[in-house]
Design an enzyme around this catalytic site. Structure first.
Site, PDB file in Angstrom:
ATOM      1  N   LYS A  40      59.722   3.044  56.626  1.00  0.00           N
ATOM      2  CA  LYS A  40      60.779   3.394  57.582  1.00  0.00           C
ATOM      3  C   LYS A  40      60.964   2.282  58.608  1.00  0.00           C
ATOM      4  CE  LYS A  40      60.078   8.320  56.805  1.00  0.00           C
ATOM      5  NZ  LYS A  40      59.506   9.602  57.235  1.00  0.00           N
ATOM      6  N   ASP A  88      65.374  13.737  61.461  1.00  0.00           N
ATOM      7  CA  ASP A  88      64.847  14.330  60.222  1.00  0.00           C
ATOM      8  C   ASP A  88      65.643  15.579  59.830  1.00  0.00           C
ATOM      9  OD1 ASP A  88      62.760  13.054  58.880  1.00  0.00           O
ATOM     10  OD2 ASP A  88      61.264  13.700  60.348  1.00  0.00           O
ATOM     11  N   GLN A  93      55.944  12.173  61.725  1.00  0.00           N
ATOM     12  CA  GLN A  93      55.636  12.163  60.296  1.00  0.00           C
ATOM     13  C   GLN A  93      54.751  13.360  59.935  1.00  0.00           C
ATOM     14  OE1 GLN A  93      57.020  10.059  58.112  1.00  0.00           O
ATOM     15  NE2 GLN A  93      55.964  10.949  56.373  1.00  0.00           N
TER      16      GLN A  93
END
Ligand code: GUN
Length: 289
Positions: A52, A119, A96
């Site tokens: 990422k 997200d 995460q």
């Protein structure tokens, strides 16, 4: 059979994003800035987060990685989330997953400002997406829809069978494939307790496999000419690889591929698109603020 090249498609989209970012910056606008929180040392998570950060560089974004040991308390993590919520320089951020077991993941997700939740995991974004309102959409299902669009797969009126009902992939994928402005398909979601799973798959025009069981979808479960999307990325031991493992999808590629009109490989199919859609969400977040 055509292979759906997620890696090439993602590279094209990242180049498009970079162009737009440079246009924005040249016009005096702000360079998008993504932050990521990583707790602990899970091998898969380390790889994803590093990818990422690299994707941010490719897109011309700024990125900030906040790393913590796995003994970080839930309260301390929530305080970090609050800081990112309040930091005007950060356009979007992710925490995460998975998190260490002593931390309530849902509590952390719900602490994220929905306007920065790139997200698309916050219930506000999930709910808005489900009723077709503008929202941050979870990157993997968004990437799959984009692949289907770019490969001109006709989805309207088709039967789409989704294997798996996770909050991150299966459920949002079903919503997106169902929506008139999305896939406009007839959607069936199967999971570990679906007795007719193989029969459902055999009647599917499009199969999206996201159950995390290596090589689960076999050739006799696939209709000739079907489109097969493989979300699985299980690490299976492989002594012939330097890393000692390889990534295995949920589809038995060797036997299934010859029956398909289109299929995604693992790796190089859905995976690269997921990170690319996170970049797209971050760009949207930056443009909104
Ligand atoms: N873990 C596995 N996939 C994801 C993802 O898309 N976002 C976050 N934050 N964690 C993950």
């Amino acid at each position: 059979m055509t292979l759906i090249d997620g890696k090439a498609t993602a590279a094209t989209i990242k180049a498009e994003i970079k162009q737009e970012v440079e246009r924005i910056v040249a016009a005096g606008g702000k360079r998008p800035h993504l932050a990521a929180i990583l707790v602990g040392h899970d091998g898969g998570s380390e790889t994803y987060v590093n990818n990422k950060v690299r994707a941010c560089e490719e897109c011309g974004f700024r990125s900030t990685l906040l790393r913590f040991e796995d003994d970080l308390s839930e309260a301390a993590l929530l305080a970090e989330v609050d800081k990112l919520n309040a930091n005007e320089d950060i356009d979007g951020f992710i925490v995460q997953l998975p998190l260490p077991r002593h931390i309530d993941e849902q509590k952390v997700i719900e602490a994220i400002d929905p306007k920065k939740d790139v997200d698309g995991f916050h219930p506000i974004n999930v709910g808005r997406m489900a009723i077709g309102l503008p929202a941050f959409i979870s990157a993997t299902p968004k990437g799959i829809l984009e692949l289907l669009r770019r490969y001109q797969v006709k989805t309207s009126g088709k039967k789409c069978v989704i294997l798996g009902r996770s909050n991150i992939v299966g459920k949002p994928m079903a919503q997106l494939m169902l929506q008139k402005s999305g896939g406009d398909a007839t959607v069936v979601v199967c999971h570990s307790h679906s007795p007719q799973l193989a029969e459902e798959c055999r009647s599917a025009d499009i199969i999206i496999a996201a159950i995390g069981q290596p090589a689960f979808v076999k050739a006799d479960m696939v209709k000739p000419g079907a489109v097969v999307i493989d979300v699985g990325t299980t690490r299976v031991p492989d002594a012939s690889r330097a890393r000692g493992f390889r990534l295995q999808g949920d589809v038995d590629f060797e036997t299934v591929a010859p029956k398909c009109s289109l299929i995604t490989p693992v790796p190089g199919g859905v995976g690269p698109m997921t990170i690319c859609m996170l970049m797209q969400n971050t760009l949207e977040a930056a443009k909104r603020l």
